[in-house]
Design an enzyme around this catalytic site. Structure first.
Site, PDB file in Angstrom:
ATOM      1  N   GLU A 167     -11.521  -0.085  -3.432  1.00 21.15           N
ATOM      2  CA  GLU A 167     -10.899   0.442  -2.212  1.00 21.15           C
ATOM      3  C   GLU A 167      -9.744   1.334  -2.612  1.00 21.15           C
ATOM      4  O   GLU A 167      -9.566   1.661  -3.793  1.00 21.15           O
ATOM      5  CB  GLU A 167     -10.467  -0.691  -1.271  1.00 21.15           C
ATOM      6  CG  GLU A 167      -9.551  -1.724  -1.889  1.00 21.15           C
ATOM      7  CD  GLU A 167      -9.215  -2.872  -0.940  1.00 21.15           C
ATOM      8  OE1 GLU A 167      -9.573  -2.818   0.242  1.00 21.15           O
ATOM      9  OE2 GLU A 167      -8.564  -3.829  -1.398  1.00 21.15           O
ATOM     10  N   ASP A 172       0.813  -1.224   0.000  1.00 21.84           N
ATOM     11  CA  ASP A 172       0.000   0.000   0.000  1.00 21.84           C
ATOM     12  C   ASP A 172       0.848   1.277   0.000  1.00 21.84           C
ATOM     13  O   ASP A 172       0.667   2.152   0.863  1.00 21.84           O
ATOM     14  CB  ASP A 172      -0.914   0.020   1.242  1.00 21.84           C
ATOM     15  CG  ASP A 172      -1.724  -1.248   1.413  1.00 21.84           C
ATOM     16  OD1 ASP A 172      -2.159  -1.827   0.408  1.00 21.84           O
ATOM     17  OD2 ASP A 172      -1.925  -1.670   2.576  1.00 21.84           O
TER      18      ASP A 172
HETATM   19  O1  FUB Z   1      -3.213  -3.663   3.230  1.00 21.02           O
HETATM   20  C1  FUB Z   1      -4.493  -4.009   3.685  1.00 21.02           C
HETATM   21  C2  FUB Z   1      -5.493  -3.668   2.641  1.00 21.02           C
HETATM   22  O2  FUB Z   1      -5.248  -4.405   1.460  1.00 21.02           O
HETATM   23  C3  FUB Z   1      -5.468  -2.248   2.189  1.00 21.02           C
HETATM   24  O3  FUB Z   1      -5.994  -1.359   3.116  1.00 21.02           O
HETATM   25  C4  FUB Z   1      -6.196  -2.390   0.920  1.00 21.02           C
HETATM   26  O4  FUB Z   1      -6.155  -1.266   0.096  1.00 21.02           O
HETATM   27  C5  FUB Z   1      -5.507  -3.604   0.344  1.00 21.02           C
HETATM   28  O5  FUB Z   1      -4.303  -3.278  -0.262  1.00 21.02           O
END
Ligand code: FUB
Length: 443
Positions: free
Chosen positions: A204, A34
C-alpha cells in the site's frame, strides 16, 4: 515534557501558541500517521492522517491537520484543514480519512485524501477526493464528488519535469496503480495501470519521487510480519521499475503499518514515516517521525535506521529532551513515559549504574550566549551527574548534584565558559545511584 515548571513559561515566550518543538516523534500532543512531506513557500509542510481513539480496535480518523516547520525542530499545527463532516461525498460515520497527499500547481494547492464514500462499505467503498486551496495550510475546499475511476486508498501525486501530473494509489484488490492526471488535477487521463509486479505480499502507500533522472517507486510491503518500506527504480513515472529492496526494516515493536514520504530540503534528503511511540500497546494510534536518507553512487537508497533523535539542530536554550537520544550506554540507561497514563507528557531518561550515559547530538550554542546549565531531574538516592559538551569545539564538562528526594526539581550549574558551535551533549551518572532526567537547558 509538559511539566516544565519555569521552562513552560520560557517555552511560551519563545514559541507562541500552536508550536511544538520535537525530535522523534515530531508531534507529541496528538496522534499522527502516514506523513506526506512537501516543501512549499520555503517551509516543510507535513500532511499526515490523524488517528484518534473511538473505543474501537480499528483505525479511527475523522479529519486532517497540517503541520509546518522551517528548521525541522519547531512544528506549527495549522489546525484542521479537512473534516469528514464537511465533505459532501464522504460517509462521516466511517471515520475513514486515511493517508493523504498535497501538491502545488499553477497557484493552487491540491489536497488528495481517501475515505469511504456514501453508499460504499469497507475497503470496496474507499475512493479518493480532492480539496483545493490558495495556501498550503488551507482553508481547503473539498470537491463535491470523488475522482471518477479511483477505487482505493493512499493517493500520491507527482508532476514530472514536462508538467505531466500522475496519481498513484493502492487499489482495492488490484495492487498498486498509477494514472496520468488531466491538467485540472482532478480527473484521470486514461485508464489506471498496475505498476509492475513487485514481490508477493500486501502493498500500500505508494510514493514516487525523482532524483537525477531516476524515478523511485517506494511503498510499504509486508515481507515477514509487518510493513517494511521498499522500492524500485525506473526510467519514467510509470516504470518499468526494477525492485531494489528494503529502505526501512519492519518495526521490531510490532507496529503493523508504516507509511512514508521522501523529501529533499535544503540539500538534504529525509524520510518521513510513522511508528507507534505514543501508543506502544495499540498500533492504530501512531506518531510521525523523520530521519535522514542517503543514496549510494549508483542511485540505490541506503537503508534508513529509525532513530529517536530524528533530525533538526536544537537551540541550546530550549528544553533538550535527552530521552530522544542519539546513543546510550550498553547498560544502566533506559527511557520511560513521565506519566504512563498520559503519554502526551513525553518521556524521561533513567540512569541507574555508575558510568551510564545518554548522548544527544546536534545542539546549537550560537544563537545566544549561555552561562548556566539547568537539569530537570529527580533522584531518590541522590546523584552526581556530569554533562559534557563535546565535538565541534573545545570540550567542556559541567557537574551537578541532584539532591535526594521524590519530587522533580531544577539543578543549576554555572558554565566556566560560553560554548559555541553545534555540539554534542553527553550526560553521565558519575557515581552509584539512580537519577531520572526530564530535560536539560542552557540559559
Ligand atoms: O492510516 C490508515 C492506513 O494505514 C493507511 O492508509 C495505510 O497506508 C496504513 O498506514
Amino acid at each position: 515534557m509538559k511539566k516544565a515548571g519555569t521552562g513552560l513559561f520560557l517555552s511560551f515566550l519563545l514559541l507562541g501558541a500552536g508550536v511544538t518543538m520535537a525530535q522523534n516523534p515530531l508531534i507529541r500532543d496528538q496522534f499522527t500517521a502516514d506523513p506526506t512531506a512537501r516543501v512549499f513557500e520555503g517551509r516543510v509542510y507535513v500532511y499526515p492522517s490523524h488517528d484518534v481513539q473511538c473505543g474501537t480496535e480499528w483505525f479511527c480518523m475523522k479529519d486532517y491537520h497540517v503541520f509546518s516547520s522551517e528548521n525541522l525542530v519547531d512544528w506549527t499545527d495549522h489546525g484542521v484543514i479537512v473534516d469528514q463532516e464537511k465533505v459532501a461525498w464522504v460517509d462521516a460515520s466511517k471515520n475513514s480519512m486515511w493517508a493523504p497527499d498535497c501538491y502545488f500547481k499553477d497557484g493552487k494547492y491540491y489536497f488528495y485524501f481517501p475515505a469511504i464514500s456514501k453508499g460504499g462499505e469497507g475497503a470496496a467503498g474507499m475512493t479518493v477526493g480532492v480539496a483545493v486551496s490558495d495556501r498550503p495550510y488551507g482553508p481547503f475546499v473539498p470537491e463535491p464528488k470523488p475522482i471518477a475511476g479511483v477505487s482505493g486508498i493512499d493517493p500520491n501525486v507527482f508532476i514530472d519535469r514536462d508538467g505531466q501530473a500522475y496519481l498513484y494509489w493502492a487499489g482495492v484488490g488490484q495492487g498498486l496503480l498509477g494514472a496520468r492526471l488531466r491538467p485540472d488535477m482532478m480527473q484521470l487521463d486514461g485508464k489506471p495501470q498496475v505498476i509492475e509486479k513487485f514481490p508477493e505480499g500486501m502493498k500500500e502507500g505508494p510514493f514516487l519521487f525523482e532524483r537525477n533522472g531516476i524515478y523511485y517507486f517506494t511503498f510499504p510491503h509486508v515481507i515477514e510480519k509487518t510493513e517494511a518500506l521498499v522500492y524500485g527504480m525506473g526510467p519514467g513515472p510509470l516504470g518499468p521499475f526494477q525492485y531494489k529492496g528494503i529502505l526501512m526494516d519492519e518495526h521490531p515493536s510490532g507496529c503493523w503499518t508504516n507509511h512514508h514520504s521522501i523529501l529533499e530540503y535544503r540539500g538534504e534528503w529525509y524520510l518521513f514515516y510513522h511508528h507507534n511511540d505514543l501508543s506502544p500497546s495499540f498500533d492504530k494510534n501512531r506518531s510521525i517521525r523523520a530521519d535522514r536518507l542517503s543514496f549510494n553512487e549508483d542511485g540505490t537508497i541506503r537503508k534508513v535506521i529509525p532513530t529517536l533523535r530524528g533530525v533538526g539542530i536544537v537551540p541550546a536554550d530550549r528544553e533538550i529532551q535527552l530521552d530522544r537520544y542519539s546513543a546510550v550506554s550498553a547498560s544502566g540507561a533506559s527511557i520511560a513515559f513521565l506519566d504512563e497514563k498520559n503519554p502526551f507528557d513525553g518521556w524521561k531518561v533513567i540512569l541507574e549504574e555508575k558510568g551510564a550515559f545518554v548522548r544527544f547530538a546536534g545542539v546549537d550554542f550560537d544563537a545566544r550566549e549561555v552561562k548556566t546549565l539547568k537539569i530537570r531531574a529527580k533522584s531518590e538516592s541522590g546523584a552526581a551527574v556530569a554533562l559534557s559538551i563535546g565535538k565541534g569545539g573545545p570540550p567542556l564538562t559541567v557537574r551537578g548534584t541532584v539532591p535526594k528526594g521524590a519530587e522533580w526539581g531544577l539543578v543549576e550549574a554555572a558554565l566556566p565558559t560560553a560554548p559555541s558551535g553545534v555540539r554534542d551533549l553527553e550526560l553521565l551518572l558519575e557515581d552509584t545511584g539512580r537519577v531520572e532526567v526530564d530535560w536539560v537547558r542552557f540559559e
